[in-house]
Scaffold this active site. Structure first.
Site, PDB file in Angstrom:
ATOM      1  N   GLU A   1       0.893  -1.200  -0.127  1.00 46.96           N
ATOM      2  CA  GLU A   1       0.180  -0.048   0.019  1.00 46.96           C
ATOM      3  C   GLU A   1       0.955   1.269   0.050  1.00 46.96           C
ATOM      4  O   GLU A   1       1.316   1.653   1.097  1.00 46.96           O
ATOM      5  CB  GLU A   1      -0.965  -0.097   1.212  1.00 46.96           C
ATOM      6  CG  GLU A   1      -1.980   0.966   1.138  1.00 46.96           C
ATOM      7  CD  GLU A   1      -1.525   2.434   1.647  1.00 46.96           C
ATOM      8  OE1 GLU A   1      -1.594   3.090   0.776  1.00 46.96           O
ATOM      9  OE2 GLU A   1      -1.515   2.511   2.674  1.00 46.96           O
TER      10      GLU A   1
ATOM     11  N   CYS B   1      -1.403   9.140   2.855  1.00 50.85           N
ATOM     12  CA  CYS B   1      -1.289   8.935   1.448  1.00 50.85           C
ATOM     13  C   CYS B   1      -2.392   9.206   0.636  1.00 50.85           C
ATOM     14  O   CYS B   1      -2.506   9.334  -0.572  1.00 50.85           O
ATOM     15  CB  CYS B   1      -1.034   7.385   1.418  1.00 50.85           C
ATOM     16  SG  CYS B   1      -1.991   6.397   2.230  1.00 50.85           S
TER      17      CYS B   1
END
Length: 496
Positions: free
Chosen positions: A250, A284
Site C-alpha cells: 500500500e 497517502c
C-alpha cells in the site's frame, strides 16, 4: 509536553533484548524531546526474530479460533484502558495534534472487531453438498509474515496488518518505522500483555538493512508494507522471481479532488482543506491537486480558500488551544516541502497562500496553496506534506483528463450536486478510493483500502486485509472411497 523516553528493545521469542546494531535516538518533531533511545537490531537479531516466528508458527496455527479472538479482544481492551498514554506517545513521537492522536487510538481499538467481521465474511470455511461428496473451502495461514509500519499512522496501520494476520494464524516479525520506534514497541508490549504466546509476534528496529534481511529470508512467507512508492518498489525488486512469497503493498498517491457544478462553494473549500491538510498533508490519501471545472466556480472557490486557509491553526501537539496541523515528521521533510513549493513557483505557479517555515519547530510549516495556470504538473512524485495545487478546467471532460494524468491511483474525490456527474467521474478515474462530496482522506474500516498504478499491487488492506493473510484450500471429501467404484475406459482391473 514530552513523554518519558523509552529504552529501545527488540522482542525475540518472548524476550526483550537490547539492539546490537547502530545507535539511534528518536526526538519529537514538536519540542525536540527524546522519545526513544537505543540501538537498532543487528542482522543476526533480525534473523533470530524470523527463526523465532517460524518456531512458534505450528502451535499458533493450531490454536483455536476462539483463543485467537480472545487474545485480540484482550489487546483492544488493554489499549482502551491506556488509550490516553498511547495517544500522548503518538502525538509526541510523530507530531500529531493530541486530538488526532486520540482519533488514531480509537481506530486501533475498532480494528479488532472490524478484522473479526472481515474474517467471518471473507475467509470462513464453507461446505457444499455435491451428490455423494462434500466440496469444502478452508483457509490456512501462510506462515511467517514480515510487517513494515509507516510513521504517519504508527499504531493504526501496523494493526491493520497485524490483527488480521494473527487471526488467520500467522506469526509475525514487525519492524516499525525508524521514526516511530517507541509506538511500535508499546504495541508489542501490549500484545504480550494480552496473552500472545512467545515468538508469535517479534519486534525488530532499524531501517533498510534490517528490512532487507527479513524480506529475503527463505522462511519468511510474506511481506506486508505501507509506505512510499520508492520503498515499495524496492521491496518488489527484492522479491523478483519469488512468486512463493506474498507481497502486499500500500503506497502513496498524487490524488485529485475535482469540483464541478456545486452549489456549496464554501463547503467545497472546507472539504478541500480537510482533504489536503489533515495530518499536515502526511496521509497517502491527501489531495495534492484541486481541479475546478469552469472559470466562475474556479474563481469563487479560489476566494473562499484565500479566506479560509489563513484561519487554519498550526502548532505543536500539546498546545492548550489545539492546532489543526502539527509539525511534519522531521525537519528534513519540512525542507523538502518548501523546496517542492519553490519548484512549482519556478514552473510558473502563483502562491495564493505561501507555505512558510514556523520558528517554533524546524519541522513545522504552514499550509500552502499554489495556483497553476498550466495543466502540466509533475504527476509521478508525491509531495508528502501540506501543499495543494489549484488548476482550472474548461469542463468536466478536461477535469477528468487532468485528474487521470498520473501513474498513481490511490484516492480521488468529486464534489458536485449531481449524481450523474459523479457516476460519469467514477467510471473514468482510476483509483482504489473514490469519494463523492466527502474528503479524500475519508476511509471506512468496513471497506477495502488500496490503490492501483504506483499506489499498490492489487492487494488492498482495510476490510480486505483478511484476503492476503491466508490462502484457500479446496477439498472434495467423502467417508467412503467413491472414485474407486467408477470404471473408466482402459482400466482392465474393473473387469475382474
Amino acid at each position: 509536553m514530552s513523554v518519558q523516553p523509552i529504552e529501545g528493545m527488540n522482542l525475540i521469542a518472548g524476550h526483550w533484548l537490547p539492539g546490537s546494531g547502530g545507535a539511534w535516538d528518536r526526538h519529537s518533531p514538536g519540542d525536540g524531546s527524546l522519545v526513544w533511545h537505543g540501538n537498532w537490531s543487528s542482522v543476526a537479531q533480525a534473523e533470530q526474530a524470523v527463526e523465532a516466528a517460524r518456531a512458534a508458527f505450528p502451535e499458533w496455527a493450531e490454536t483455536s479460533l476462539d483463543q485467537r479472538l480472545g487474545i485480540c479482544r484482550h489487546f483492544a481492551a488493554i489499549v482502551s484502558q491506556h488509550k490516553e498514554a498511547l495517544a500522548r506517545l503518538i502525538a509526541c513521537e510523530v507530531g500529531k495534534p493530541l486530538w488526532e492522536a486520540r482519533s488514531e487510538v480509537a481506530t486501533v481499538i475498532a480494528k479488532v472487531e472490524n478484522s473479526i467481521e472481515a474474517l467471518m465474511k471473507r475467509r470462513w470455511t464453507t461446505t457444499d453438498q455435491q451428490g455423494d461428496f462434500l466440496a469444502v473451502t478452508r483457509f490456512r495461514p501462510h506462515g511467517v509474515l514480515f510487517v513494515i509500519g509507516p510513521f504517519n499512522f504508527p499504531a493504526h496501520i501496523p494493526g491493520g496488518h497485524i490483527v488480521p494476520a494473527l487471526l488467520a494464524g500467522n506469526t509475525l516479525v514487525f519492524k516499525p518505522s525508524e521514526h516511530a520506534p517507541a509506538t511500535g514497541q508499546w504495541l508489542a508490549r501490549t500484545w504480550l500483555a494480552a496473552g500472545l504466546p512467545a515468538g508469535v509476534l517479534n519486534l525488530v528496529h532499524g531501517a533498510a538493512e534490517v528490512a532487507q534481511v527479513s524480506v529475503k529470508h527463505n522462511i519468511v512467507d510474506g511481506v506486508l508494507f505501507t509506505g512510499s512508492y520508492r520503498v515499495g518498489a524496492s521491496l518488489h525488486r527484492a522479491l523478483a522471481g519469488r512468486p512463493e512469497k506474498v507481497l502486499a503493498l500500500e503506497m502513496g498517491g498524487n490524488n485529485s479532488l475535482v469540483v464541478h457544478r456545486t452549489s456549496d462553494v464554501r463547503g467545497a473549500a472546507i472539504t478541500a482543506i480537510l482533504s489536503a491538510y489533515l495530518t499536515a498533508g502526511q496521509r497517502c490519501t491527501c489531495a495534492r491537486r484541486l481541479i475546478v471545472s469552469g472559470a466562475a466556480l474556479h474563481d469563487q472557490l479560489l476566494e473562499e480558500l484565500r479566506s479560509l486557509i489563513p484561519q487554519i491553526r498550526v502548532g505543536l501537539p500539546f498546545d492548550e488551544e489545539q492546532p489543526f496541523m502539527g509539525p511534519l515528521i522531521h525537519a528534513t521533510a519540512a525542507e523538502q516541502m518548501l523546496a517542492a513549493q519553490q519548484q512549482l513557483l519556478d514552473a510558473g505557479g502563483e502562491a495564493v497562500i505561501a507555505m512558510q517555515a514556523d520558528g517554533r519547530s524546524a519541522a513545522l510549516v504552514s499550509p500552502g496553496l499554489v495556483s497553476m495556470s498550466s495543466p502540466q504538473l509533475p504527476t509521478d512524485c508525491e509531495n508528502f506534506g501540506p501543499l495543494l495545487t489549484l488548476q482550472k478546467a474548461e469542463d468536466l471532460e478536461q477535469a477528468i483528463a487532468m485528474a487521470g494524468d498520473t501513474r498513481f491511483g490511490l484516492s480521488a474525490g468529486f464534489i458536485g450536486d449531481h449524481v450523474d456527474d459523479f457516476h460519469y467521474f467514477l467510471h473514468r478515474v482510476r483509483a482504489g478510493v473514490i469519494n463523492w462530496n466527502r474528503q479524500t482522506t475519508g476511509a471506512s474500516g468496513k471497506l477495502p483500502f488500496g490503490g492501483v498504478g504506483l499506489s499498490g499491487n492489487h492487494q488492498p488492506s482495510g476490510f480486505y486485509a483478511a484476503d492476503y493473510c491466508s490462502y484457500p484450500i479446496a477439498s472434495l471429501e467423502s467417508h467412503a472411497l467413491l472414485d474407486a467404484r467408477k470404471p473408466l475406459p482402459g482400466l482392465g482391473f474393473y473387469a475382474n
